[in-house]
Write a protein that holds these residues in place. Structure first.
Motif, PDB file in Angstrom:
ATOM      1  N   GLY A 140       0.795  -1.217   0.000  1.00  0.00           N
ATOM      2  CA  GLY A 140       0.000   0.000   0.000  1.00  0.00           C
ATOM      3  C   GLY A 140       0.832   1.273   0.000  1.00  0.00           C
ATOM      4  O   GLY A 140       2.036   1.262  -0.259  1.00  0.00           O
ATOM      5  N   PHE A 141       0.134   2.387   0.295  1.00  0.00           N
ATOM      6  CA  PHE A 141       0.717   3.724   0.207  1.00  0.00           C
ATOM      7  C   PHE A 141       0.602   4.427   1.552  1.00  0.00           C
ATOM      8  O   PHE A 141      -0.447   4.380   2.201  1.00  0.00           O
ATOM      9  N   GLN A 142       1.678   5.086   1.927  1.00  0.00           N
ATOM     10  CA  GLN A 142       1.707   5.880   3.149  1.00  0.00           C
ATOM     11  C   GLN A 142       1.800   7.345   2.743  1.00  0.00           C
ATOM     12  O   GLN A 142       2.732   7.740   2.046  1.00  0.00           O
ATOM     13  N   ILE A 143       0.829   8.147   3.170  1.00  0.00           N
ATOM     14  CA  ILE A 143       0.817   9.568   2.802  1.00  0.00           C
ATOM     15  C   ILE A 143       1.024  10.400   4.059  1.00  0.00           C
ATOM     16  O   ILE A 143       0.299  10.247   5.042  1.00  0.00           O
ATOM     17  N   MET A 144       2.034  11.291   4.008  1.00  0.00           N
ATOM     18  CA  MET A 144       2.327  12.185   5.129  1.00  0.00           C
ATOM     19  C   MET A 144       1.965  13.604   4.694  1.00  0.00           C
ATOM     20  O   MET A 144       2.465  14.083   3.674  1.00  0.00           O
ATOM     21  N   HIS A 145       1.112  14.268   5.462  1.00  0.00           N
ATOM     22  CA  HIS A 145       0.650  15.608   5.054  1.00  0.00           C
ATOM     23  C   HIS A 145      -0.001  16.302   6.242  1.00  0.00           C
ATOM     24  O   HIS A 145      -0.335  15.675   7.245  1.00  0.00           O
ATOM     25  N   SER A 146      -0.190  17.620   6.106  1.00  0.00           N
ATOM     26  CA  SER A 146      -1.003  18.329   7.094  1.00  0.00           C
ATOM     27  C   SER A 146      -2.322  18.699   6.422  1.00  0.00           C
ATOM     28  O   SER A 146      -2.403  18.770   5.197  1.00  0.00           O
ATOM     29  N   LEU A 147      -3.334  18.943   7.237  1.00  0.00           N
ATOM     30  CA  LEU A 147      -4.669  19.223   6.691  1.00  0.00           C
ATOM     31  C   LEU A 147      -5.014  20.707   6.707  1.00  0.00           C
ATOM     32  O   LEU A 147      -6.034  21.113   6.164  1.00  0.00           O
ATOM     33  N   GLY A 148      -4.170  21.548   7.314  1.00  0.00           N
ATOM     34  CA  GLY A 148      -4.530  22.953   7.487  1.00  0.00           C
ATOM     35  C   GLY A 148      -4.183  23.853   6.317  1.00  0.00           C
ATOM     36  O   GLY A 148      -4.816  24.882   6.118  1.00  0.00           O
ATOM     37  N   GLY A 149      -3.147  23.496   5.534  1.00  0.00           N
ATOM     38  CA  GLY A 149      -2.716  24.354   4.424  1.00  0.00           C
ATOM     39  C   GLY A 149      -3.458  24.038   3.141  1.00  0.00           C
ATOM     40  O   GLY A 149      -4.603  23.587   3.160  1.00  0.00           O
ATOM     41  N   ASN A 164      -6.556   5.311  -4.774  1.00  0.00           N
ATOM     42  CA  ASN A 164      -7.615   4.351  -4.450  1.00  0.00           C
ATOM     43  C   ASN A 164      -8.313   3.828  -5.698  1.00  0.00           C
ATOM     44  O   ASN A 164      -8.695   2.670  -5.774  1.00  0.00           O
ATOM     45  N   GLU A 165      -8.498   4.720  -6.683  1.00  0.00           N
ATOM     46  CA  GLU A 165      -9.128   4.309  -7.947  1.00  0.00           C
ATOM     47  C   GLU A 165      -8.228   3.331  -8.705  1.00  0.00           C
ATOM     48  O   GLU A 165      -8.674   2.300  -9.194  1.00  0.00           O
ATOM     49  N   GLU A 166      -6.941   3.683  -8.797  1.00  0.00           N
ATOM     50  CA  GLU A 166      -6.020   2.918  -9.634  1.00  0.00           C
ATOM     51  C   GLU A 166      -5.539   1.631  -8.953  1.00  0.00           C
ATOM     52  O   GLU A 166      -5.265   0.637  -9.612  1.00  0.00           O
ATOM     53  N   TYR A 167      -5.431   1.679  -7.626  1.00  0.00           N
ATOM     54  CA  TYR A 167      -4.916   0.513  -6.881  1.00  0.00           C
ATOM     55  C   TYR A 167      -5.938   0.133  -5.807  1.00  0.00           C
ATOM     56  O   TYR A 167      -5.660   0.166  -4.612  1.00  0.00           O
ATOM     57  N   SER A 168      -7.123  -0.240  -6.248  1.00  0.00           N
ATOM     58  CA  SER A 168      -8.231  -0.464  -5.314  1.00  0.00           C
ATOM     59  C   SER A 168      -8.005  -1.649  -4.380  1.00  0.00           C
ATOM     60  O   SER A 168      -8.640  -1.751  -3.331  1.00  0.00           O
ATOM     61  N   ASP A 169      -7.094  -2.552  -4.753  1.00  0.00           N
ATOM     62  CA  ASP A 169      -6.835  -3.712  -3.891  1.00  0.00           C
ATOM     63  C   ASP A 169      -5.705  -3.446  -2.898  1.00  0.00           C
ATOM     64  O   ASP A 169      -5.338  -4.326  -2.118  1.00  0.00           O
ATOM     65  N   LYS A 170      -5.119  -2.235  -2.910  1.00  0.00           N
ATOM     66  CA  LYS A 170      -4.044  -1.870  -1.979  1.00  0.00           C
ATOM     67  C   LYS A 170      -4.592  -0.933  -0.909  1.00  0.00           C
ATOM     68  O   LYS A 170      -5.602  -0.265  -1.118  1.00  0.00           O
ATOM     69  N   SER A 207      -9.249   6.677   2.978  1.00  0.00           N
ATOM     70  CA  SER A 207      -8.112   6.164   3.754  1.00  0.00           C
ATOM     71  C   SER A 207      -8.576   4.943   4.545  1.00  0.00           C
ATOM     72  O   SER A 207      -9.692   4.919   5.061  1.00  0.00           O
ATOM     73  N   GLN A 208      -7.720   3.931   4.623  1.00  0.00           N
ATOM     74  CA  GLN A 208      -8.083   2.738   5.418  1.00  0.00           C
ATOM     75  C   GLN A 208      -7.636   2.879   6.867  1.00  0.00           C
ATOM     76  O   GLN A 208      -8.162   2.218   7.753  1.00  0.00           O
ATOM     77  N   ALA A 209      -6.645   3.738   7.121  1.00  0.00           N
ATOM     78  CA  ALA A 209      -6.211   4.037   8.489  1.00  0.00           C
ATOM     79  C   ALA A 209      -5.592   5.423   8.485  1.00  0.00           C
ATOM     80  O   ALA A 209      -4.710   5.705   7.677  1.00  0.00           O
ATOM     81  N   THR A 210      -6.086   6.304   9.358  1.00  0.00           N
ATOM     82  CA  THR A 210      -5.557   7.659   9.459  1.00  0.00           C
ATOM     83  C   THR A 210      -4.978   7.853  10.847  1.00  0.00           C
ATOM     84  O   THR A 210      -5.701   7.809  11.838  1.00  0.00           O
ATOM     85  N   PHE A 211      -3.653   8.024  10.904  1.00  0.00           N
ATOM     86  CA  PHE A 211      -2.981   8.315  12.173  1.00  0.00           C
ATOM     87  C   PHE A 211      -3.078   9.826  12.370  1.00  0.00           C
ATOM     88  O   PHE A 211      -2.315  10.579  11.769  1.00  0.00           O
TER      89      PHE A 211
END
Length: 441
Positions: A140-149, A164-170, A207-211
């Motif tokens: 899968g994919f790990q995305i690091m970002h902030s939500l305020g900007g 999610n569209e392109e790699y729906s099984d990941k 997202s499947q899990a959001t830290f």
């Protein structure tokens, strides 16, 4: 060394200024823990454990060099330039995987999602596809970002949807920094409530899990726990990097099978698909440039990581809500599994009222035998990942600020100018409100 282990690779994406600063700290920790020299990219470690699952995050190329399986993305060149020109880490990253523009997103979610970000998204996805082709068995994919900007929120949302569209099984999982102004902090981004709620709307669905990491809690930890009077971004990012490193340790090193890949971790921690926002807590907390001056045992670490003062959220997870599921990740060379399990079991019995009773075995233990990079002297370190209903209190504050601004129609024209409709604000607010009510049930 790796021949008998099926690699379950992760591609990590840093999006926006905050996301790339976090990414830098994350990879700094990973190179140290896996024994990789950040200048040459070669292994200089002292234990086979460091390499056994290194290819989860690193791609081994010709000449025995290890290259981060990473894409760094921003709509302005500042932080990307700093990373590439850094004497310590600049040569580690594949320059093709550093993708930037010049103008920035102006703290506007719609600029990152609809216009400037949308112009770049195909170039980014091309690099991701090249990374996927080099994987044996992508998890899968790990995305690091902030939500305020604007970039981390808007372009981060667009990328999450497209992956999610392109790699729906990941699986896609996010380390998302929530702004602190909603909890008494200060901010120089007046549009934070809009950007955050619009991003949460995407995270709920994709997202499947959001830290989730709250800025206000990070500053509280720096000031109260670590006694840093005026915390810098570097101080705050150092804490986040500790938690990110520990949270992914069971994916990167051999150990307990229950959390050895992100799908297993998500299955254990996410009982309902929309309720996937995870609170983290860390023990011991170590300031930048410092190390621990006393040895801590398992019971002391467990006690600290279950203390709300060590939590990267303003919510009090043991008093103001119910814990649906939790995972206690311990790190240290000589930790006894029995001691870890009995210590956590004993605490859970004492705090039984803080846990839902309808998931009987809702607390997992994982043990990693490789010490964390930031504090090799520590004989025990721990991170708690908790799916707690207390999380909804932070969302309520953000939604309250969002609704006040929207009622006055403040700043809406900047978003409409990028092609966004007013109905999208209403839809996002409604989805976040539904999430809050689901947590309250």
């Amino acid at each position: 060394l790796n021949s008998n282990i099926l690699m379950r690779e992760i591609i990590a994406l840093g999006v926006g200024q905050c996301g790339n600063q976090l990414s830098y700290n994350f990879w700094d920790n990973l190179t140290q823990e896996h024994g990789i020299d950040p200048v040459t990219g070669t292994w200089q470690g002292n234990s086979d454990l460091q390499l056994m699952r290194s290819e989860v995050y690193f791609n081994e190329v010709q000449g025995g060099r290890y290259v981060p399986r990473s894409v760094l993305i921003d709509l302005e060149p500042g932080v990307l330039g700093q990373v590439q020109n850094c004497p310590k880490m600049g040569k580690l990253f594949n320059p093709d995987n550093v993708i930037g523009a010049q103008n920035g997103a102006g703290n506007n979610w719609a600029k990152g999602y609809y216009t400037d970000g949308a112009e770049m998204v195909e170039e980014i996805l091309d690099q991701v596809r090249r990374g996927v082709e080099l994987c044996e068995s992508l998890q899968g994919f790990q995305i690091m970002h902030s939500l305020g900007g604007g970039t981390g929120s808007g372009l981060g949302s667009l990328l999450l949807e497209r992956l999610n569209e392109e790699y729906s099984d990941k699986l896609s999982f996010n380390f998302s920094v929530l702004p602190g102004s909603s909890d008494g902090g200060v901010s120089d981004v007046v549009t934070e409530p809009y950007n955050t709620v619009l991003s949460l709307n995407t995270l709920i669905e994709n997202s499947q899990a959001t830290f989730s990491i709250e800025n206000r809690a990070l500053y509280r930890i720096c000031e109260n726990n670590l006694k840093i009077k005026n915390p810098s971004f570097a101080d705050v990012n150092h804490i986040i990097a500790q938690v990110m490193s520990n949270s992914t340790a069971s994916l990167r090193f051999p150990g307990y099978e229950n959390n050895c890949d992100i799908r297993k971790l998500s299955t254990n921690l996410v009982p309902f698909p929309r309720l996937h926002f995870l609170t983290q807590s860390q023990a011991p907390l170590v300031a930048r440039g410092n190390h621990l001056f006393e040895k801590m045992g398992v019971s002391h670490v467990a006690q600290q990581m279950l203390d709300s003062r060590n939590c990267l959220s303003s919510a009090n997870i043991t008093n103001s809500g119910k814990i649906l599921t939790a995972s206690c990740l311990f790190r240290g060379e000589s930790i006894s599994a029995y001691e870890a399990e009995s210590t956590v079991g004993s605490f859970k019995n004492k705090k039984a009222a803080s846990f839902v009773e309808w998931i009987p075995d809702n607390t997992m233990i994982s043990i990693c035998k490789v010490a964390p990079a930031w504090n090799k002297q520590a004989n025990v370190s721990g991170t708690l990942l908790a799916n707690s209903t207390a999380q909804q209190s932070s969302f309520q504050k953000l939604l309250g600020d969002f609704n006040k601004m929207l009622k006055a129609n403040a700043y809406v024209h900047w978003y409409e100018g990028e092609g966004m409709g007013k109905d999208e604000f209403v839809e996002a607010a409604s989805n976040v409100m539904d999430l809050i009510q689901e947590y309250q049930q």
